[in-house]
Each structure stands twice: as structure tokens, then as C-alpha cells.
Design an enzyme around this catalytic site. Structure first.
Site, mmCIF file in Angstrom:
data_model
loop_
_atom_site.group_PDB
_atom_site.id
_atom_site.type_symbol
_atom_site.label_atom_id
_atom_site.label_comp_id
_atom_site.label_asym_id
_atom_site.label_seq_id
_atom_site.Cartn_x
_atom_site.Cartn_y
_atom_site.Cartn_z
ATOM 1 N N PHE A 1 32.475 -33.331 -5.327
ATOM 2 C CA PHE A 1 33.382 -32.870 -4.278
ATOM 3 C C PHE A 1 33.386 -31.340 -4.275
ATOM 4 O O PHE A 1 33.326 -30.698 -5.329
ATOM 5 C CB PHE A 1 34.792 -33.384 -4.521
ATOM 6 N N HIS B 1 31.694 -44.773 -12.384
ATOM 7 C CA HIS B 1 31.548 -43.337 -12.121
ATOM 8 C C HIS B 1 32.421 -42.567 -13.091
ATOM 9 O O HIS B 1 33.652 -42.573 -12.985
ATOM 10 C CB HIS B 1 31.951 -43.038 -10.675
ATOM 11 N N LYS C 1 25.469 -45.860 -12.747
ATOM 12 C CA LYS C 1 26.842 -46.135 -12.315
ATOM 13 C C LYS C 1 27.067 -47.613 -11.992
ATOM 14 O O LYS C 1 28.214 -48.069 -11.978
ATOM 15 C CB LYS C 1 27.202 -45.253 -11.119
ATOM 16 N N GLU D 1 21.157 -39.333 -0.458
ATOM 17 C CA GLU D 1 20.309 -39.158 -1.636
ATOM 18 C C GLU D 1 18.990 -39.902 -1.486
ATOM 19 O O GLU D 1 17.935 -39.396 -1.882
ATOM 20 C CB GLU D 1 21.040 -39.611 -2.895
ATOM 21 N N HIS E 1 22.210 -39.719 -8.626
ATOM 22 C CA HIS E 1 23.674 -39.673 -8.667
ATOM 23 C C HIS E 1 24.216 -41.048 -8.297
ATOM 24 O O HIS E 1 25.162 -41.525 -8.919
ATOM 25 C CB HIS E 1 24.182 -38.597 -7.711
ATOM 26 N N CYS F 1 32.329 -33.983 -9.873
ATOM 27 C CA CYS F 1 31.445 -34.974 -10.483
ATOM 28 C C CYS F 1 30.108 -34.399 -10.928
ATOM 29 O O CYS F 1 29.284 -35.125 -11.479
ATOM 30 C CB CYS F 1 31.223 -36.131 -9.512
#
Length: 408
Positions: A395, A336, A331, A313, A302, A162
Site C-alpha cells: 500500500f 499474507h 501466500k 503482476e 507477491h 507489505c
């Protein structure tokens, strides 16, 4: 400090709209694009955020080469065309050998994998498409963009899950600064929504399960967040050296002044709870930019709407940027976009700087208790944004931070 580069063009095709203006308007409205997805009918999670173009409409916009492309490549080509046009460049007249294309992708053509595997099992080998391999290769979006634009310089396809789109922009900056190209077309693309991919994310516990309230499902930094909504799309920027852009009289929409990339070395799918790697990426980007923490006016987070990511975060932002810059996450509106997300969000950060506006986070009334960050909620916030950062995490423990400032 590292030499800044100019962002002279950008292109977006997302669930929010068919181009950058439509996407920006959708993000500023702050209403989710999530909807029931017929392709996912019967699954535990049966909704997603799709680009609002039919297959036929997409093919018409691509033209005669559409037949051979997977959906992620088509999205990348359209976003790249928009970005190059926005930059005032003409591929018919540029020196293609000095043009780089760097497009990140996380999963790519998930639906192609699924459909061709079904054909093999149900109909036999003769019914598998001869285009299968060329469509599922993760570099093929780069290949198709390069062909479409006549770009013969470096062609790279970073895959950092991502964070792929943001990684691509950072790599493209390095190519420019090192003199390996004069123009870089960089970004990310993804069209991975399929029954198998959706089920895989569901099994990981990563997706929101609000099947009875899909528009409210993605809610970054909310106390009751329960996962993200799968999205798709592409985001592309055109980068040039500042002096080259000035020499041709190009408009500089913003400047990319710092990039930080690190790895958590912690876990395949879970973020480092202390966000140490993400903090290092952010501090590296700021150091390259010559910015102090208090210079940052805005953060495009993010912000996945997952319990672990948002908590880590939020703590990171509060620790490194304690002066409480405005924080948003697209998002909530767009879902996403996986490998496309970092590039889409970098482009939105450019627009936030340019329009002096911080978009709101959809479905958020106030950040969860204990999150000491200034989330933009309910409506866009007019703000003199001179410097902003965009975070992307993936990831595998990938962390990327991009620092952007208003063009001089």
C-alpha cells in the site's frame, strides 16, 4: 552492476512452522494453514493464518525478556536467532559495533493497540499497561533484536507496508556495500491480526470471504480468487560481503545480486494497473545483477490472491519475462504476512535456489485465463534454478524486487 552480497543464514517463523525447515516443508506440501480464529469470532471474516506456537511456548523460547515484548518483536527475535546460528556466527564473539539490524514492519502490534484501548475505555487509565508505547513503536522489533544479539551498528525499521521486509533487505545490502557494517541481520516481522485490523481489511475488500471453505480461501492467480487471508510471522536473513564470508569459511546459501525499489505515485491502496513502477523495480534489480531477462529461472511472486494485484503482476511477468520462468506464491499456504511477507518470501527464494525446487501455489489448478505465466501447481517442481527474483508490493505504491543467484 552492484557488488553482490552473500546470504549466509536465514531464519523463519511462520504459520507453516517454527523454523526455516518446517516452513519450507509446509510450502512444498502446498496446503493452506488457514483456520478459524477464535480471536476473530463474530466478524464477517473470522479466519487467519497464525504461527503454531501458543503464547506460553513463544515466551519460553524467548526467555526472561519476553514479558516486555510485543508479539511481532518476539517473532523477530526468534527468526534472527535462527538466522545468526545458521550463519555460523556467535554474538558473544563478534564486533557488535559492525553489525547492523534492519527489520521492516507494516502494522506491528495491532492486538496491543486494541487491548489497551479497550482497557482505557472500560477500566480506566490506571489499567493501561505501562508497556503500551514501547510495544507499539514500529522500531521496537529492531531494538529487541539488537539488544538480544548485542548488535550496536545501524538499526533501521523500514515501513513500506507489505513490502517492508523486502525493503529492509535492500537497505541492509546498501549498508554492507557502502561499508557501514560488516554483517547485516535483515528481514521483516508482523503480528497484526486483530479484530480492528481484520475488519479494516475486510472493509477495503481485500480479504477472502470464503468463511465456509477457509483452507481454500487463498488462491493466488486463480480465476475465482477473491482476496487474501491475514497471516503473521517473521523472516530474517544474514548478509555479508562475499569476500568476508569466504574469509571466515562461511557457507553462502545464495547471493543477493540486485535490488530495485520504486513508487507507483498512483493510489493509496490500489496498484498501478499498468504495473509500471513494479516493472521498473524488476528491471532495476536485473540491471544491478547483470542479468538478462531470460536468465531468470524462477519468480517468487507477491501473489496476494486479490483480483487487481494478481492481474497486474501476471501481466508484468509475461511482459518482462516472456520466456515463462516458473512462478510461485507462498501466500496460498502461509497467508499474507504483511510487513513480514517480503522477507519470508526472499528466504523462500533462497531455499528454492538452494534446493533446486519451485514450491506449488496452494489451491491453484491453473492460472486464470489470460494469465500467460507458468504457475507451479499441485506439487513441487524440480528445477535447476540458477537465478530467481522475488517481488513485493505494498500500500502506498511501494514496489521492491530482489534478484538472487546460486552461490558460486
Amino acid at each position: 552492476m552492484t557488488a553482490p552480497v552473500a546470504v549466509t543464514g536465514l531464519g523463519l517463523i511462520t504459520p507453516g512452522g517454527e523454523d526455516a525447515d518446517a516452513t519450507w516443508s509446509a510450502v512444498c506440501r502446498g496446503v493452506s494453514t488457514a483456520a478459524p480464529d477464535p480471536a476473530l469470532a463474530g466478524l464477517p471474516v473470522d479466519f487467519s493464518c497464525r504461527v503454531p506456537l501458543s503464547c506460553d511456548a513463544l515466551d519460553q523460547r524467548i526467555g526472561r525478556t519476553a514479558w516486555r515484548m510485543s508479539r511481532d518483536a518476539k517473532l523477530a527475535v526468534l527468526a534472527a536467532r535462527e538466522a545468526v546460528h545458521d550463519a555460523g556466527l556467535d554474538p558473544r564473539t563478534w564486533n557488535g559495533a559492525r553489525v547492523a539490524v534492519v527489520v521492516g514492519c507494516g502494522l506491528g502490534a495491532g492486538a496491543v493497540h486494541e487491548e489497551q484501548a479497550r482497557r482505557l475505555e472500560e477500566l480506566g487509565a490506571d489499567m493501561v499497561s505501562a508497556l503500551t508505547v514501547s510495544q507499539i513503536l514500529p522500531n521496537m522489533a529492531v531494538g529487541e533484536v539488537s539488544i538480544d544479539l548485542g548488535a550496536r551498528g545501524p538499526g533501521l525499521a523500514p515501513a513500506t507496508a507489505c513490502a517492508s521486509g523486502a525493503t529492509a533487505i535492500a537497505v541492509a545490502r546498501d549498508l554492507l556495500v557502502s561499508g557501514q557494517c560488516d554483517i547485516a541481520v535483515a528481514g521483516g516481522t508482523e503480528a497484526a491480526i486483530s479484530r480492528l485490523v481484520t475488519t479494516g481489511f475486510w472493509r477495503l475488500g481485500a480479504l477472502s470471504r470464503r468463511v465456509d471453505a477457509v483452507v481454500e480461501a487463498s488462491r493466488p492467480f486463480a480465476v475465482d480468487r477473491d482476496g487474501f487471508v491475514l497471516g503473521e510471522g517473521a523472516g530474517v536473513v544474514v548478509l555479508e560481503r562475499v569476500e568476508d564470508a569466504a574469509a571466515r569459511g562461511a557457507r553462502s546459501r545464495a547471493r543477493l545480486v540486485g535490488c530495485g525499489s520504486t513508487s507507483d505515485a498512483h493510489h493509496p491502496t490500489a496498484p498501478d494497473p499498468g504495473a509500471g513502477g513494479a516493472e521498473s523495480a524488476l528491471r532495476t534489480a536485473l540491471a544491478q545483477a547483470g542479468l538478462a531477462a531470460h536468465d531468470v529461472d524462477h519468480v517468487n511472486a507477491h501473489g496476494t490472491s486479490t483480483p487487481l494485484n494478481d492481474a497486474g503482476e501476471a501481466a508484468l511477468i509475461a511482459r518482462v519475462l516472456p520466456h515463462r520462468p516458473s512462478v510461485t506464491s507462498s501466500k496460498g499456504v502461509l497467508g499474507h504476512g504483511l510487513g513480514a511477507a517480503g522477507a519470508v518470501e526472499a528466504a523462500l527464494t533462497v531455499l528454492a535456489v538452494e534446493h533446486r525446487t519451485a514450491p506449488p501455489i496452494a489451491n491453484l489448478q491453473a492460472p486464470a485465463p489470460g494469465f500467460d505465466i507458468d504457475c507451479v501447481t499441485k506439487r513441487p517442481r524440480r528445477q535447476d534454478i540458477r537465478a530467481a527474483v522475488s517481488h513485493s508490493f505494498g500500500f502506498g505504491g511501494h514496489n521492491v524486487a530482489l534478484a538472487l543467484v546460486r552461490a558460486a
